[in-house]
Design a protein around this motif. Sequence first.
Motif, mmCIF file in Angstrom:
data_model
loop_
_atom_site.group_PDB
_atom_site.id
_atom_site.type_symbol
_atom_site.label_atom_id
_atom_site.label_comp_id
_atom_site.label_asym_id
_atom_site.label_seq_id
_atom_site.Cartn_x
_atom_site.Cartn_y
_atom_site.Cartn_z
ATOM 1 N N GLN A 174 0.834 -1.210 0.000
ATOM 2 C CA GLN A 174 0.000 0.000 0.000
ATOM 3 C C GLN A 174 0.868 1.259 0.000
ATOM 4 O OE1 GLN A 174 -2.652 -0.868 -1.040
ATOM 5 N NE2 GLN A 174 -4.242 -1.116 0.485
ATOM 6 N N ALA A 175 1.981 1.229 0.747
ATOM 7 C CA ALA A 175 2.877 2.383 0.767
ATOM 8 C C ALA A 175 3.477 2.623 -0.613
ATOM 9 C CB ALA A 175 3.982 2.165 1.797
ATOM 10 N N THR A 176 3.867 1.539 -1.291
ATOM 11 C CA THR A 176 4.424 1.669 -2.638
ATOM 12 C C THR A 176 3.381 2.206 -3.608
ATOM 13 O OG1 THR A 176 5.925 -0.189 -2.224
ATOM 14 C CG2 THR A 176 5.538 0.410 -4.531
ATOM 15 N N ARG A 177 2.162 1.691 -3.505
ATOM 16 C CA ARG A 177 1.082 2.149 -4.392
ATOM 17 C C ARG A 177 0.810 3.636 -4.208
ATOM 18 N NH1 ARG A 177 -4.132 2.951 -3.740
ATOM 19 N NH2 ARG A 177 -4.092 2.108 -1.618
ATOM 20 N N ALA A 179 2.928 5.863 -2.995
ATOM 21 C CA ALA A 179 4.104 6.625 -3.426
ATOM 22 C C ALA A 179 4.111 6.797 -4.945
ATOM 23 C CB ALA A 179 5.381 5.923 -2.966
ATOM 24 N N VAL A 180 3.774 5.734 -5.659
ATOM 25 C CA VAL A 180 3.719 5.815 -7.119
ATOM 26 C C VAL A 180 2.641 6.796 -7.566
ATOM 27 C CG1 VAL A 180 3.194 4.510 -9.217
ATOM 28 C CG2 VAL A 180 4.687 3.513 -7.472
ATOM 29 N N ALA A 181 1.481 6.741 -6.904
ATOM 30 C CA ALA A 181 0.392 7.659 -7.255
ATOM 31 C C ALA A 181 0.805 9.105 -7.022
ATOM 32 C CB ALA A 181 -0.854 7.318 -6.435
ATOM 33 N N ARG A 182 1.487 9.366 -5.886
ATOM 34 C CA ARG A 182 1.949 10.728 -5.612
ATOM 35 C C ARG A 182 2.966 11.192 -6.653
ATOM 36 N NH1 ARG A 182 1.872 9.138 -0.119
ATOM 37 N NH2 ARG A 182 4.081 8.608 -0.263
ATOM 38 N N TYR A 183 3.854 10.274 -7.049
ATOM 39 C CA TYR A 183 4.892 10.615 -8.021
ATOM 40 C C TYR A 183 4.270 11.053 -9.350
ATOM 41 C CZ TYR A 183 8.753 10.049 -11.297
ATOM 42 O OH TYR A 183 9.679 10.255 -12.285
ATOM 43 N N PHE A 184 3.285 10.287 -9.816
ATOM 44 C CA PHE A 184 2.666 10.616 -11.098
ATOM 45 C C PHE A 184 1.767 11.858 -11.007
ATOM 46 C CE2 PHE A 184 3.762 6.187 -12.217
ATOM 47 C CZ PHE A 184 4.390 6.442 -13.425
ATOM 48 N N GLN A 185 1.420 12.241 -9.798
ATOM 49 C CA GLN A 185 0.650 13.473 -9.612
ATOM 50 C C GLN A 185 1.554 14.676 -9.354
ATOM 51 O OE1 GLN A 185 -2.051 12.544 -6.425
ATOM 52 N NE2 GLN A 185 -3.245 11.093 -7.654
ATOM 53 N N GLY A 186 2.873 14.443 -9.435
ATOM 54 C CA GLY A 186 3.828 15.527 -9.256
ATOM 55 C C GLY A 186 4.251 15.768 -7.828
ATOM 56 N N THR A 188 6.092 14.728 -4.018
ATOM 57 C CA THR A 188 7.419 14.272 -3.611
ATOM 58 C C THR A 188 7.302 12.964 -2.844
ATOM 59 O OG1 THR A 188 7.278 15.565 -1.566
ATOM 60 C CG2 THR A 188 8.306 16.624 -3.486
ATOM 61 N N LEU A 189 8.355 12.165 -2.898
ATOM 62 C CA LEU A 189 8.383 10.911 -2.160
ATOM 63 C C LEU A 189 8.547 11.209 -0.680
ATOM 64 C CD1 LEU A 189 10.639 8.701 -4.473
ATOM 65 C CD2 LEU A 189 8.148 8.728 -4.306
ATOM 66 N N GLN A 190 7.823 10.486 0.153
ATOM 67 C CA GLN A 190 7.902 10.679 1.595
ATOM 68 C C GLN A 190 7.628 9.369 2.306
ATOM 69 O OE1 GLN A 190 4.124 12.785 3.015
ATOM 70 N NE2 GLN A 190 4.211 13.409 0.863
ATOM 71 N N VAL A 191 8.002 9.333 3.564
ATOM 72 C CA VAL A 191 7.812 8.121 4.358
ATOM 73 C C VAL A 191 6.322 7.905 4.603
ATOM 74 C CG1 VAL A 191 8.266 7.023 6.581
ATOM 75 C CG2 VAL A 191 10.052 8.374 5.468
ATOM 76 N N ASP A 192 5.859 6.684 4.365
ATOM 77 C CA ASP A 192 4.454 6.373 4.617
ATOM 78 C C ASP A 192 4.222 6.271 6.126
ATOM 79 O OD1 ASP A 192 1.844 5.204 3.209
ATOM 80 O OD2 ASP A 192 2.230 4.047 5.020
#
Length: 222
Positions: A174-177, A179-186, A188-192
Motif C-alpha cells: 500500500q505504501a508503494t502504491r 508513493a507511485v500515485a503521488r509521483y505521477f501526480q507531481g 514528492t516521495l515521503q515516508v508512509d
Amino acid sequence: MEGRERLYRNTAKVRRNRIIFAVFGVLVVWAARAANADPDHHFHNKAPLYGLVGVVMVVVSLIALLALLWPFLIEVDADGLTLRLRGFTTRLPWESVESLTVVKVGESWDRGSLEIRLAPGVRLRGRSARKDDGRRTYSLLSLDDFTVDAEEVIAVLRRYGGGRVDALEYLQHQATRRAVARYFQGGTLQVDPHLAAYLAQQRRIADEASGASNSSDLPDSR
C-alpha cells in the motif's frame, strides 16, 4: 467501554457487492438462454455451461446474502479478542491466538484478508478452518469490508495484540502504491506514516523481547 475497541463489518457495502454479483449471475443465465435458443449464435454449444455457471453465481450470492443477517464484530482489549460470527460469540485470550495475518486475496495485494491462527486445540465458532499441525486457521474478513480504513483495522489489532499481528507485506504494498500515485501526480516521495508506525512498533517489541531475555539470563545475586 474503556480499554476496549470494536471493529465492525460494513454490511451495507458487502450487501451491495453481493447483490451486484447476483444480478450479474442472472444476466449470465439470461444470455445463456438466449444463446441456447439461437442455433446460429456463436456461443450456442456452450450455452448450457454458461447457464450453469450463472445459476451457481446466483445461488452462491443468495447464500452469501443470507449470511449477512448475522452480525460480524471483533472486540479487542488487553486480555484478548471477542468475535461474534454467524450467531456465535467466542472469547479468545491472547494466549490462544498465535497470529493475526493479513494475506493476499488471489495473487494481488490490492485487497488484503484477515486470517487468525489459533493455538493447538482452540476453535472458533461460526467459521470453518484450515488445519495445519494441530492448529486451526480461520479467514475472517477482507480489510476493505470493515467500517474503518484497513490501516486503522491493523492499528487497532496491533495496539493490543502487538507482535501477533503481521501486516508488513500488505502495508509495504500500500505504501508503494501511494508513493507511485503521488509521483505521477507531481508530488514528492515521503515516508508512509502507516508503515513507519508499524516498523517502529516492531522495533519496540523486538527491544522489549531482547531486554526480557537478557534479564532472565542474568545470574541470581542472592
